[in-house]
Design a protein around this motif. Sequence first.
Motif, PDB file in Angstrom:
ATOM      1  N   UNK A 339     -14.932 -16.031  63.828  1.00 34.25           N
ATOM      2  CA  UNK A 339     -15.304 -17.088  63.248  1.00 34.25           C
ATOM      3  C   UNK A 339     -14.085 -18.237  63.380  1.00 34.25           C
ATOM      4  N   UNK A 340     -13.125 -17.856  63.032  1.00 32.91           N
ATOM      5  CA  UNK A 340     -11.928 -18.720  62.880  1.00 32.91           C
ATOM      6  C   UNK A 340     -11.100 -18.712  64.267  1.00 32.91           C
ATOM      7  N   UNK A 341     -10.846 -20.118  64.641  1.00 28.80           N
ATOM      8  CA  UNK A 341      -9.875 -20.343  65.832  1.00 28.80           C
ATOM      9  C   UNK A 341      -8.428 -20.746  65.378  1.00 28.80           C
ATOM     10  N   UNK A 342      -7.683 -20.079  65.759  1.00 28.68           N
ATOM     11  CA  UNK A 342      -6.253 -20.478  65.377  1.00 28.68           C
ATOM     12  C   UNK A 342      -5.908 -21.665  66.259  1.00 28.68           C
ATOM     13  N   UNK A 343      -5.247 -22.727  65.566  1.00 26.71           N
ATOM     14  CA  UNK A 343      -4.829 -23.837  66.168  1.00 26.71           C
ATOM     15  C   UNK A 343      -3.303 -23.780  66.813  1.00 26.71           C
ATOM     16  N   UNK A 344      -2.770 -22.630  66.582  1.00 24.21           N
ATOM     17  CA  UNK A 344      -1.287 -22.290  66.775  1.00 24.21           C
ATOM     18  C   UNK A 344      -0.515 -22.939  65.860  1.00 24.21           C
ATOM     19  N   UNK A 345      -0.703 -23.284  64.898  1.00 24.17           N
ATOM     20  CA  UNK A 345       0.358 -23.915  64.001  1.00 24.17           C
ATOM     21  C   UNK A 345       0.547 -22.668  62.790  1.00 24.17           C
ATOM     22  N   UNK A 346       1.786 -22.782  62.394  1.00 22.75           N
ATOM     23  CA  UNK A 346       2.452 -21.799  61.960  1.00 22.75           C
ATOM     24  C   UNK A 346       2.619 -22.353  60.284  1.00 22.75           C
ATOM     25  N   UNK A 347       2.960 -21.608  59.542  1.00 27.74           N
ATOM     26  CA  UNK A 347       2.827 -22.101  58.040  1.00 27.74           C
ATOM     27  C   UNK A 347       2.535 -20.920  57.000  1.00 27.74           C
ATOM     28  N   UNK A 348       2.960 -20.990  55.761  1.00 22.37           N
ATOM     29  CA  UNK A 348       2.364 -20.129  54.929  1.00 22.37           C
ATOM     30  C   UNK A 348       1.388 -20.601  53.787  1.00 22.37           C
ATOM     31  N   UNK A 349       1.007 -21.958  53.971  1.00 20.88           N
ATOM     32  CA  UNK A 349       0.227 -22.632  52.987  1.00 20.88           C
ATOM     33  C   UNK A 349      -1.132 -23.089  53.964  1.00 20.88           C
ATOM     34  N   UNK A 350      -2.050 -22.965  53.117  1.00 20.72           N
ATOM     35  CA  UNK A 350      -3.374 -23.817  53.608  1.00 20.72           C
ATOM     36  C   UNK A 350      -3.126 -25.268  53.768  1.00 20.72           C
ATOM     37  N   UNK A 351      -3.632 -25.792  55.174  1.00 23.13           N
ATOM     38  CA  UNK A 351      -3.373 -27.249  55.282  1.00 23.13           C
ATOM     39  C   UNK A 351      -4.024 -28.020  54.253  1.00 23.13           C
ATOM     40  N   UNK A 352      -5.243 -27.530  54.070  1.00 21.29           N
ATOM     41  CA  UNK A 352      -5.983 -28.545  52.993  1.00 21.29           C
ATOM     42  C   UNK A 352      -6.725 -27.394  51.827  1.00 21.29           C
ATOM     43  N   UNK A 353      -7.436 -26.960  52.213  1.00 16.95           N
ATOM     44  CA  UNK A 353      -8.179 -25.668  51.405  1.00 16.95           C
ATOM     45  C   UNK A 353      -8.934 -24.788  52.498  1.00 16.95           C
ATOM     46  N   UNK A 354      -9.012 -23.458  51.864  1.00 16.43           N
ATOM     47  CA  UNK A 354      -9.356 -22.434  53.013  1.00 16.43           C
ATOM     48  C   UNK A 354     -10.973 -22.833  53.009  1.00 16.43           C
ATOM     49  N   UNK A 355     -11.762 -23.286  52.154  1.00 11.72           N
ATOM     50  CA  UNK A 355     -13.149 -23.751  52.180  1.00 11.72           C
ATOM     51  C   UNK A 355     -13.308 -24.684  53.214  1.00 11.72           C
ATOM     52  N   UNK A 356     -12.484 -25.694  53.403  1.00  6.17           N
ATOM     53  CA  UNK A 356     -12.404 -26.865  54.392  1.00  6.17           C
ATOM     54  C   UNK A 356     -12.095 -25.913  55.844  1.00  6.17           C
ATOM     55  N   UNK A 357     -11.267 -25.377  55.916  1.00 12.55           N
ATOM     56  CA  UNK A 357     -10.918 -24.524  57.359  1.00 12.55           C
ATOM     57  C   UNK A 357     -12.015 -23.661  57.649  1.00 12.55           C
ATOM     58  N   UNK A 358     -12.845 -23.082  56.541  1.00 12.67           N
ATOM     59  CA  UNK A 358     -13.707 -22.218  57.054  1.00 12.67           C
ATOM     60  C   UNK A 358     -15.257 -23.120  57.642  1.00 12.67           C
ATOM     61  N   UNK A 359     -15.406 -24.231  56.996  1.00 10.65           N
ATOM     62  CA  UNK A 359     -16.208 -25.265  57.417  1.00 10.65           C
ATOM     63  C   UNK A 359     -15.953 -25.745  58.985  1.00 10.65           C
ATOM     64  N   UNK A 360     -14.807 -25.779  58.890  1.00 14.09           N
ATOM     65  CA  UNK A 360     -14.193 -26.435  60.421  1.00 14.09           C
ATOM     66  C   UNK A 360     -14.314 -25.350  61.432  1.00 14.09           C
ATOM     67  N   UNK A 361     -14.314 -23.955  60.844  1.00 17.25           N
ATOM     68  CA  UNK A 361     -14.231 -23.048  61.939  1.00 17.25           C
ATOM     69  C   UNK A 361     -12.808 -22.674  62.526  1.00 17.25           C
TER      70      UNK A 361
END
Length: 597
Positions: A339-361
């Motif tokens: 479902x999820x495509x990695x954008x090659x960005x690192x980091x331990x934190x969610x950039x916005x929210x995991x719900x938003x990331x899920x909706x964006x795929x």
Amino acid sequence: MKKSIIVLFMLVFLVSSLFAQKKHKKYGKIDISNLEMTTYEKDTSANAVILFNYGEARFKWDNTDGFQFYQEFHIRIKILNKDGADWANREIIYSKKNEKINNLKAQSYNLKGGKIVKTKIKGIEFFEERYNSNYSIKKFTFPDVKAGTIIEYKYNITSNNLYNLDYWQFQYSIPVIYNEYEITIPEYLTYRRTLKGYLAPTEVKNSNTPETFTISGRTAPGAGGKIETYSYVKESDSQEYIYVMENIPAFKSEPYISSKYNYISILEFELLQIKYFNDKIDNITTSWEEVNKELLQNERFGKQSKCPNALKKELDLVTADKENDYDKMVAIYEFIKDKMLWNNMYGIFAKTTIKSAYNKGGGSVGDINLLLIAALKPFGINAIPIIISTRKNGFINTAYPSISDFNYVIAQVKIDDKIYYLDATDKYCPAGLLPERCLNGIGRAIYKATFEVDLTNTPKSDEAHYLTITITDDGIVGSYAVILKNYAALEYRNEYKNTTTEDKFLENIEIENEGMIISDFEIIDIDNIYKPLKIKYNIKISDKADILGDKIYIDPMLFFGVESNPFKIEKREYPVDFAYPLADKYTFTFTDYNVFC
């Protein structure tokens, strides 16, 4: 007695003068001897040499933003030959949100007709480029650069990020004649200073330096709405530190090492305490327990633990026929990877929210793996986030708690006393196998009670090669088969899937193994990552056997042998790091009994 005092004074003056002479030169003041230099005598193989690298850092008070970190940089580089000309392309990476570059100027110098000729870079020749969502790059290229040119640039950066000061680098891939870093820290800020690397700079000064900060502003409206201005001065018994390194050899990478940042000489800073003007004290992450507590309460880490409802509904269907926790874990893990495509960005934190990331795929490492951890919990699978530092990012210092050392997060799951590590960013990693970038020694579990995680006990990369060949008048013909497991299979799958077509993939093999022709290629279980990968094909090789009279001479390893010893240098400086264990097995069958090796 008076003579002794005079002599002592003269000695102190002499030492101070010598130190002052070692400092960087005034911008634009070039020694003609440096332009006449054709090689660097301490390393005649060097393509370029840093004549000096100077940094000065201090803190300023801003009545709106509080303390700001101010740094000045001055760098001068000698280009020794055409291969060193790449150093004329410079980049400055900075945070556009927290940092501002000022007073950037740059120019090159050449010797023409015995005179020094300088060429300035104009303002329009400095380019701005977006690096990622957090950082930008200031780029510029020096004009008129050739063997013998000296390039020089100078700038300053103001930052309002006091928590993670930029590290200072002493060693580079080319030699450095002189490198100096000076920092003055007010008594209101306490930093841990950590020197890393195999070569240690000299701390030539550590002394008290009085400073004053003027604080001014306006009061809140009082009785009758009256607003008053105020201004007062705070004194600081600041600490000045000066670090110097001279004649620093170039850092030369060696085969099978991890990140170069584990070995080059750098100075790092970590904020430990803020003492406010009203004497209030704020302690910053002084223990792993505090790091753990801070992350668990963080809105973009610990608070991102609820599985989105829409995802939960999809996972109910995915796990409906799964009878045990292992099968459920694998099903959920594979669903998130798909479902999820990695954008090659690192980091331990969610950039916005995991719900938003899920909706964006898709999203960053933090987005995807925190979503994975949240997705497993509703199904009774306790997934724990493990923060790590990737191989390129370097080792973490386990003795000093620091969030900034970590740039990646993975999941740990325990089922029936067996531990599995999961990273949903790599499509071809089965559950329990981490990408090579994650294999960097130690991680840290962020849980009810934090604990250290050893990531060195990894599955071995397993290869079994089988080759059956016959010697003919036209060369060698035969069949080849290989069974790949774990990291060997992962590497092959990624290479195969990332090549545009199968024909192109086979063409690359033939180019790599000059003289080989492949036919009847077959690849088995390329998409079933939980099974060993099997490859079969026929080969024809024209130039690996020599027939002399009644004897045939052949290299028994053909293309599979090691072409050269990777450990050729006389003295190895850094430890060998293979990332994971290797097990390679080769079985060759020669069907012609007349072969002599």
